[in-house]
Design an enzyme around this catalytic site. Structure first.
Site, mmCIF file in Angstrom:
data_model
loop_
_atom_site.group_PDB
_atom_site.id
_atom_site.type_symbol
_atom_site.label_atom_id
_atom_site.label_comp_id
_atom_site.label_asym_id
_atom_site.label_seq_id
_atom_site.Cartn_x
_atom_site.Cartn_y
_atom_site.Cartn_z
ATOM 1 N N ARG A 241 0.808 -1.235 0.000
ATOM 2 C CA ARG A 241 0.000 0.000 0.000
ATOM 3 C C ARG A 241 0.839 1.282 0.000
ATOM 4 O O ARG A 241 0.460 2.246 -0.683
ATOM 5 C CB ARG A 241 -0.991 -0.030 1.171
ATOM 6 N N GLU A 362 -6.166 -2.091 -4.347
ATOM 7 C CA GLU A 362 -5.430 -2.531 -3.142
ATOM 8 C C GLU A 362 -6.175 -2.134 -1.861
ATOM 9 O O GLU A 362 -5.568 -1.738 -0.865
ATOM 10 C CB GLU A 362 -4.000 -2.014 -3.163
#
Ligand SMILES: Cc1cc2nc3c(=O)[nH]c(=O)nc-3n(C[C@H](O)[C@H](O)[C@H](O)COP(=O)(O)OP(=O)(O)OC[C@H]3O[C@@H](n4cnc5c(N)ncnc54)[C@H](O)[C@@H]3O)c2cc1C
Length: 378
Positions: A241, A362
């Site tokens: 991330r 994500e």
């Protein structure tokens, strides 16, 4: 935290900046229009190691830490976020191999990346998006291996992948406890590509469905134990991330620089628009927020690298804040440029479209806020 780059970091980030300026940016608008990656550009990315950023030293790679991968991704994204996504998807697909793979599995996977191979991370399904535990793609245990059946969707790099990092369920009843990861060769019998997405942004990256139809894979393709998949997926996303955050910062920075350049050229009411206080205010907010996002991304990487117990919180905050910032900054950059900002002849409208996906993939920013609130409150 030391903000000074090492010589090695300077060299690699400089190389990425060079490639972004000379090779990516000049091609970005035409790739965006066609929605097809430029073959020559992909060759350059492979040759320069940009598609193999996550390969450890012991497997013939550069052995980069997460912060360096993030900085390189930011530079590539200044040229084109779609191109940066193509490279980042290889790292994303690598993390489960790094987390749970045996030396033999790592060798096979990283040899492929070192030779210019591509990979993809196949978790999402039509019925399993934010709810990753709902994966229904089935891995039925048989003599010597597993038979895979099911469909993955929205998979970045799928049409060009040589290796697929696949999440499938070994339990007939489904559920998180059956989620299991496999590293599968694309050309295995029973694997085909489904619908390719015609996307709003990051159009340099190909995104498609993958269909598994009675596909036999040997037990040696399984990464870790049966049922470890959910933990591996969460650990992977926690690592990757901040890279989405870094790509977001790259988009924001490119939009910001474009807007500043324009403000110094454009004249209205007999003066450059750069001299108007309200334009300056827009620029001031864009610069400040982009810099704040960058600092949060770097800190999130550093916390991952040092194994800090708040690493997961910072990972979610960096992705969420940087992508929200990219959306805001790119929208403001269009505003600074008036009608010209809205034209497709100018990259700013592309930056805006590219920024949008950063808030979605994500883990959507709503999901990031769940993680953040959970970590902060309980
Ligand atoms: C261009 C692109 C590339 C992608 N690449 C990949 C890839 O390489 N590999 C891969 O596996 N996946 C990939 N994805 C999938 C992506 O990760 C998912 O789209 C994302 O996780 C959201 O899932 P969803 O689309 O099913 O939305 P949904 O989960 O259906 O969400 C819809 C809305 O509901 C909200 N929502 C859902 N659950 C909650 C909740 N509990 N609380 C509050 N709000 C909630 C969401 O925030 C969102 O606003 C990609 C997607 C796109 C568009």
């Amino acid at each position: 935290m030391d903000f000074n780059l090492t010589d090695k970091q300077k060299e690699l980030v400089g190389l990425a900046r060079d490639i972004a300026q000379k090779e990516i940016a000049p091609r970005a608008l035409s790739i965006d229009k066609s929605g097809v990656m430029d073959e020559e550009l992909l060759r350059i990315l492979k040759q320069s190691g940009m598609t193999a950023l996550s390969v450890p030293k012991e497997f013939g790679g550069a052995g980069l830490d997460l912060l360096t991968i993030a900085m390189i991704s930011e530079e590539l994204a200044k040229g084109c976020a779609g191109v940066a996504t193509v490279c980042a998807a290889n790292s994303l697909a690598s993390f489960p191999v790094l987390i749970a793979g045996s030396d033999e599995q790592k060798k096979s996977y990283f040899d492929c990346l070192n030779e210019g191979g591509m990979s993809c991370f196949a978790l999402t399904e039509p019925g399993a998006g934010s709810d990753a535990g709902a994966v229904s793609c089935r891995a039925k245990k048989v003599d010597g291996g597993y038979v895979l059946n099911g469909t993955k969707c929205f998979i970045t790099n799928a049409p060009i992948a040589d290796k697929i990092t696949l999440f499938a369920n070994t339990r007939e009843s489904g559920g998180i406890r059956g989620l299991t990861v496999f590293s599968v060769d694309r050309n295995t019998k029973g694997i085909s590509m489904g619908k390719e997405e015609d996307k709003m942004g990051i159009r340099a990256s190909a995104t498609s469905e993958i269909i598994f139809d009675d596909c036999f894979v040997p037990a040696s393709t399984r990464l870790g134990r049966e049922g470890m998949g959910f933990r591996i997926a969460m650990e992977t996303l926690e690592k990757s991330r901040p890279v989405v955050g870094a790509i977001s910062v790259g988009i924001a920075q490119a939009a910001l620089e474009n807007a500043i350049h324009y403000a110094h050229q454009r004249k209205q009411f007999g003066q450059k628009i750069a001299s108007f206080e309200m334009v300056q205010q827009m620029i001031a907010d864009m610069v400040t927020k982009t810099e704040a996002a960058r600092a949060l991304v770097y800190k999130a990487c550093w916390m991952q690298m040092t194994g800090d117990k708040k690493a997961s919180l910072f990972s979610a905050m960096s992705k969420c804040f940087a992508s929200d910032t990219a959306m805001e900054v790119t929208t403001t950059a269009v505003q600074v440029m008036g009608g010209n900002g809205y034209s497709r002849e100018n990259p700013n409208e592309k930056y805006m479209r590219d920024a949008k996906i950063m808030q979605i993939y994500e883990g959507t920013n709503q999901v990031q806020r769940l993680v953040i609130a959970n970590a902060a409150m309980y």
